[in-house]
Scaffold this motif. Structure first.
Motif, PDB file in Angstrom:
ATOM      1  N   THR A  24       0.947  -1.247   0.115  1.00 57.52           N
ATOM      2  CA  THR A  24       0.161   0.192  -0.071  1.00 57.52           C
ATOM      3  C   THR A  24       1.164   1.285  -0.024  1.00 57.52           C
ATOM      4  O   THR A  24       1.800   1.570   1.124  1.00 57.52           O
ATOM      5  CB  THR A  24      -0.888  -0.053   1.242  1.00 57.52           C
ATOM      6  OG1 THR A  24      -1.773  -0.976   1.211  1.00 57.52           O
ATOM      7  CG2 THR A  24      -1.815   1.221   1.233  1.00 57.52           C
ATOM      8  N   TYR A  26       0.954   5.420   0.066  1.00 54.39           N
ATOM      9  CA  TYR A  26       0.054   6.648  -0.093  1.00 54.39           C
ATOM     10  C   TYR A  26       0.858   7.579  -0.849  1.00 54.39           C
ATOM     11  O   TYR A  26       2.008   7.725  -0.950  1.00 54.39           O
ATOM     12  CB  TYR A  26       0.091   7.290   1.408  1.00 54.39           C
ATOM     13  CG  TYR A  26      -0.868   6.534   2.288  1.00 54.39           C
ATOM     14  CD1 TYR A  26      -1.677   5.711   2.199  1.00 54.39           C
ATOM     15  CD2 TYR A  26      -0.864   6.892   3.846  1.00 54.39           C
ATOM     16  CE1 TYR A  26      -2.409   4.820   2.842  1.00 54.39           C
ATOM     17  CE2 TYR A  26      -1.903   6.449   4.614  1.00 54.39           C
ATOM     18  CZ  TYR A  26      -2.673   5.432   4.417  1.00 54.39           C
ATOM     19  OH  TYR A  26      -3.415   4.691   5.279  1.00 54.39           O
ATOM     20  N   GLU A  56      -3.039   4.947  -3.020  1.00 52.93           N
ATOM     21  CA  GLU A  56      -4.089   5.269  -2.217  1.00 52.93           C
ATOM     22  C   GLU A  56      -3.730   6.899  -2.242  1.00 52.93           C
ATOM     23  O   GLU A  56      -2.734   7.522  -1.637  1.00 52.93           O
ATOM     24  CB  GLU A  56      -4.228   4.773  -0.762  1.00 52.93           C
ATOM     25  CG  GLU A  56      -5.373   5.304  -0.074  1.00 52.93           C
ATOM     26  CD  GLU A  56      -5.843   4.765   1.235  1.00 52.93           C
ATOM     27  OE1 GLU A  56      -6.553   5.447   2.007  1.00 52.93           O
ATOM     28  OE2 GLU A  56      -5.501   3.519   1.328  1.00 52.93           O
ATOM     29  N   ALA A  58      -4.408  10.523  -1.134  1.00 52.77           N
ATOM     30  CA  ALA A  58      -4.355  11.168   0.189  1.00 52.77           C
ATOM     31  C   ALA A  58      -4.299  12.596   0.272  1.00 52.77           C
ATOM     32  O   ALA A  58      -3.515  13.303   0.860  1.00 52.77           O
ATOM     33  CB  ALA A  58      -3.389  10.557   1.369  1.00 52.77           C
ATOM     34  N   LEU A  64      -0.271  14.189   3.069  1.00 52.57           N
ATOM     35  CA  LEU A  64       0.453  13.087   3.295  1.00 52.57           C
ATOM     36  C   LEU A  64       1.059  12.848   4.624  1.00 52.57           C
ATOM     37  O   LEU A  64       0.569  12.011   5.439  1.00 52.57           O
ATOM     38  CB  LEU A  64       1.453  12.523   2.166  1.00 52.57           C
ATOM     39  CG  LEU A  64       1.029  12.359   0.719  1.00 52.57           C
ATOM     40  CD1 LEU A  64       2.127  12.065  -0.057  1.00 52.57           C
ATOM     41  CD2 LEU A  64      -0.049  11.258   0.413  1.00 52.57           C
ATOM     42  N   ARG A  67      -1.685  12.994   7.374  1.00 50.89           N
ATOM     43  CA  ARG A  67      -2.482  11.746   7.547  1.00 50.89           C
ATOM     44  C   ARG A  67      -1.672  10.643   8.283  1.00 50.89           C
ATOM     45  O   ARG A  67      -2.315   9.911   9.153  1.00 50.89           O
ATOM     46  CB  ARG A  67      -2.821  11.273   6.112  1.00 50.89           C
ATOM     47  CG  ARG A  67      -3.824   9.938   6.300  1.00 50.89           C
ATOM     48  CD  ARG A  67      -4.355   9.724   4.971  1.00 50.89           C
ATOM     49  NE  ARG A  67      -4.919   8.256   5.103  1.00 50.89           N
ATOM     50  CZ  ARG A  67      -5.494   7.718   4.061  1.00 50.89           C
ATOM     51  NH1 ARG A  67      -5.720   8.362   2.844  1.00 50.89           N
ATOM     52  NH2 ARG A  67      -6.059   6.415   4.382  1.00 50.89           N
ATOM     53  N   THR A  75      -1.128   2.724  10.667  1.00 56.41           N
ATOM     54  CA  THR A  75      -1.347   3.099   9.582  1.00 56.41           C
ATOM     55  C   THR A  75      -1.270   1.950   8.328  1.00 56.41           C
ATOM     56  O   THR A  75      -0.501   1.044   8.623  1.00 56.41           O
ATOM     57  CB  THR A  75      -0.393   4.332   9.122  1.00 56.41           C
ATOM     58  OG1 THR A  75      -0.784   4.373   7.742  1.00 56.41           O
ATOM     59  CG2 THR A  75       1.120   3.746   8.694  1.00 56.41           C
ATOM     60  N   ALA A  77      -0.098   2.229   5.510  1.00 57.12           N
ATOM     61  CA  ALA A  77       0.881   2.633   4.577  1.00 57.12           C
ATOM     62  C   ALA A  77       1.998   1.699   4.619  1.00 57.12           C
ATOM     63  O   ALA A  77       2.370   1.624   5.816  1.00 57.12           O
ATOM     64  CB  ALA A  77       1.016   4.084   4.412  1.00 57.12           C
ATOM     65  N   VAL A  80       5.260   6.020   1.778  1.00 53.45           N
ATOM     66  CA  VAL A  80       4.689   7.259   1.473  1.00 53.45           C
ATOM     67  C   VAL A  80       5.509   7.873   0.631  1.00 53.45           C
ATOM     68  O   VAL A  80       6.503   8.357   0.450  1.00 53.45           O
ATOM     69  CB  VAL A  80       4.549   8.057   2.629  1.00 53.45           C
ATOM     70  CG1 VAL A  80       4.276   9.432   2.334  1.00 53.45           C
ATOM     71  CG2 VAL A  80       3.833   7.394   3.843  1.00 53.45           C
TER      72      VAL A  80
END
Length: 325
Positions: A24, A26, A56, A58, A64, A67, A75, A77, A80
């Motif tokens: 994942t 972000y 994803e 954001a 970012l 978040r 998280t 994530a 990032v």
């Protein structure tokens, strides 16, 4: 009963295996649009990783970090992607990022020694307007004009924060006075880059805070040479965009694999004509035709991450005070 338990155990194992193969990331909203780098990067990485890469969106770049700070170690994530050097000192201080362990060979105009964050592209902030229209030659010239502009909020947007650093770096103690004069030029302040650029294209303003590379999109993708970046005599502030591995990731090896992939030709070749920035590693085929037409700032402005972090609050207060009047 044993058969049922066996089926349940198998389903749980399958579910765990599936989760281990999901990465994942972000990132900011424009990265994951159909015209952004996301789709091409996702397809190329999934060919090599045997995994499911999930981007994803954001908000914009500065959102970012906010978040991630709210979510903390819980998280979702693993990576990032989309912070920049104005934010990396604050990001490192959270303790939420792990070191990348790589020694990359980069094509950047600055030396790179950050052990937590890896660049994926870079560029210069600029105001983009229409060819043939009035073109100021400096931030001061812009502030003294009647030109109407759209900018981004520095609390949520990396271009917005970059403009704060640009003004503060170029004008120092006179930054507050410049903002007071520039306030009348600002039509609106948007949360992110996409909204601001869209308003400019719709004719709601004469110019927009963007990048020296933005005209390349219109020239290459639309065969339209009507958009130009203004060259300012005090110089242009540089942005280096980065990605970092979240320390609490459940798939550290897969995250490492992505960071290494990010610097390969498969990723970097997508940057110039989807993110419309300079790649951190120049692709084998070089830059696309059209990039040679872009303005090249005579002076590059850039604060270190630590200097940017120390400057941010005062610069933000100057901006807020000027726009509140």
């Amino acid at each position: 009963m044993k058969t049922t338990l066996s089926v349940i155990a198998g389903l749980l194992a399958t579910s765990a295996m599936a989760q281990e193969n999901v990465l994942t990331v972000y990132t900011y909203d424009s990265f994951v649009t159909e015209w952004g780098p996301g789709p091409a990067v996702e397809a190329a990485f999934e060919e090599t990783c045997g995994c499911d890469l999930q981007f994803e969106g954001a908000g914009d770049g500065a959102a970012l970090l906010s978040r991630l700070q709210l979510e903390g170690p819980r998280t979702d994530a693993d990576i990032v992607l989309g912070l920049d050097t104005n934010l990396t000192a604050a990001a490192r201080e959270t303790g939420l990022f792990a070191e990348h362990g790589l020694s990359p060979d980069l094509d950047l105009p600055v030396e790179w020694t950050d052990s937590h964050f890896l660049p994926f592209d870079w560029g210069y902030f600029a105001f983009v307007g229409n060819a043939g229209a009035e073109a100021p030659t400096s931030l001061r010239d812009l502030a003294d004009s009647d030109i109407q502009i759209v900018i981004q909020d520095p609390r949520s947007s990396t271009p917005g924060l970059g403009l704060l650093m640009w003004v503060k770096t170029a004008y120092g103690d006179e930054a507050s006075a410049l903002w007071e004069d520039l306030a009348d030029n600002i039509v609106t302040v948007t949360p992110g880059w996409s909204e601001a650029y869209g308003l400019f294209l719709e004719g709601e303003a004469d110019a927009v805070l963007s990048y020296t590379t933005s005209p390349a999109y219109h020239l290459i993708a639309e065969e339209d040479d009507s958009k130009v970046a203004w060259a300012f005599e005090e110089g242009h502030y540089m942005q280096v965009e980065v990605a970092g591995k979240v320390a609490s990731t459940d798939v550290p090896d897969l995250a490492d694999q992505f960071l290494a992939f990010m610097l390969t030709d498969a990723f970097q070749s997508a940057i110039p004509t989807t993110n419309w920035m300079y790649p951190a590693v120049v692709p084998e085929d070089g830059l696309p035709d059209g990039f040679e037409t872009l303005i090249q700032p005579e002076t590059a402005l850039l604060l270190s991450p630590e200097e940017a972090s120390a400057t941010r609050d005062a610069a933000l207060e100057e901006w807020r005070a000027a726009l509140a009047r």
